[in-house]
Design a protein around this motif. Sequence first.
Motif, mmCIF file in Angstrom:
data_model
loop_
_atom_site.group_PDB
_atom_site.id
_atom_site.type_symbol
_atom_site.label_atom_id
_atom_site.label_comp_id
_atom_site.label_asym_id
_atom_site.label_seq_id
_atom_site.Cartn_x
_atom_site.Cartn_y
_atom_site.Cartn_z
ATOM 1 N N GLY A 19 0.824 -1.204 0.000
ATOM 2 C CA GLY A 19 0.000 0.000 0.000
ATOM 3 C C GLY A 19 0.855 1.250 0.000
ATOM 4 N N GLY A 20 0.208 2.379 -0.197
ATOM 5 C CA GLY A 20 0.925 3.643 -0.222
ATOM 6 C C GLY A 20 1.547 3.934 -1.572
ATOM 7 N N VAL A 21 2.100 5.118 -1.702
ATOM 8 C CA VAL A 21 2.710 5.555 -2.962
ATOM 9 C C VAL A 21 3.901 4.685 -3.331
ATOM 10 C CG1 VAL A 21 3.845 7.470 -4.141
ATOM 11 C CG2 VAL A 21 1.955 7.922 -2.564
ATOM 12 N N LEU A 22 4.677 4.277 -2.332
ATOM 13 C CA LEU A 22 5.881 3.487 -2.585
ATOM 14 C C LEU A 22 5.613 1.988 -2.645
ATOM 15 C CD1 LEU A 22 8.384 5.370 -0.238
ATOM 16 C CD2 LEU A 22 8.045 5.683 -2.689
ATOM 17 N N GLY A 23 4.376 1.613 -2.425
ATOM 18 C CA GLY A 23 4.025 0.195 -2.481
ATOM 19 C C GLY A 23 4.709 -0.650 -1.442
#
Length: 323
Positions: A19-23
């Motif tokens: 999850g998140g922008v950076l995965g």
Amino acid sequence: MSELLLEVNGLKKYFPITGGVLGRKKGEVKAVDDVSFFVKKGETLGIVGESGCGKSTTGRLLMRLIESSDGTILFEDKEVTKMSKSELRKIRRDMQMVFQDPYASLNPRHTVEKILEEPLIVHGIGSKQERKKRVKEMLEVVGLSSYHARRYPHQFSGGQRQRIGIAKALMTKPKLIIADEPVSALDVSIQAQVLNLLKDIQTEFQLTYIFIAHDLGVVRHISDRAGVMYLGRLIELADCEELYENPKHPYTRALLSAVPIPDPDIKRQNFSIHGEMPSPSNPPSGCAFHTRCSECMDICTVTRPPYQEMTKGHYTACHLFSK
């Protein structure tokens, strides 16, 4: 041990949750969690459980359609999980799979002849004439005619498409067929025809099956032994008659008590299951079934029960029977 065709030890598959922008990794889904079993030559092992229990993922792991996180898979004493692509291609001649949705597993742009011929071309088996002869033979084995070879998948019924899927699996003369819910999408009358077909060709070609299903009646009809999965874990395994007549695990007893019996005079004890299956991304501590078990003890909430042999050939993972 020479009669064993397949042996699985400590098989695991954890899918990462990102999850998140950076995965970044936030957790993992324990789809298959420390599963062990063996399959003898010529037998049918049924694997049953609710949707999401990990039975289909187990089948795909055995074929290495997806890679395992841990554990070993021995096919004829050869370690499948460590094979190179070329070695895996060779062994897949002996390991084939029949999928749940026959239409999704058949290329809609190819004729039946081309679909059935493809495995032979991939493995370099036979000349063009020999391949065409093999296609005709396999169509007849599954109850179709040679003229069906010129048709496309959309021109067949669901039962006929599944017969084509079975014929495709038979083309390379495999030793093991993994059938992943092969009759669940079919009408009841057609289910019986396909099950009888599978039993007939098992005898004719000396096949070994792993039969994955959620229907306990179907598993009993076709299997020699049956294993029950819950939340990625194998919780009970025994000969079919032993499992159905003398189930040990509370989850197995509850599943079997829900199967209707066509006799109004038979009375049996009902075992209830409370709540819903927990998420495999956040499984309960201890026994995975303790949150729904009416016989839950304190030890069940903290300690995972060992998967062990109770009587000859009857395995279970439950503190009620821990030695």
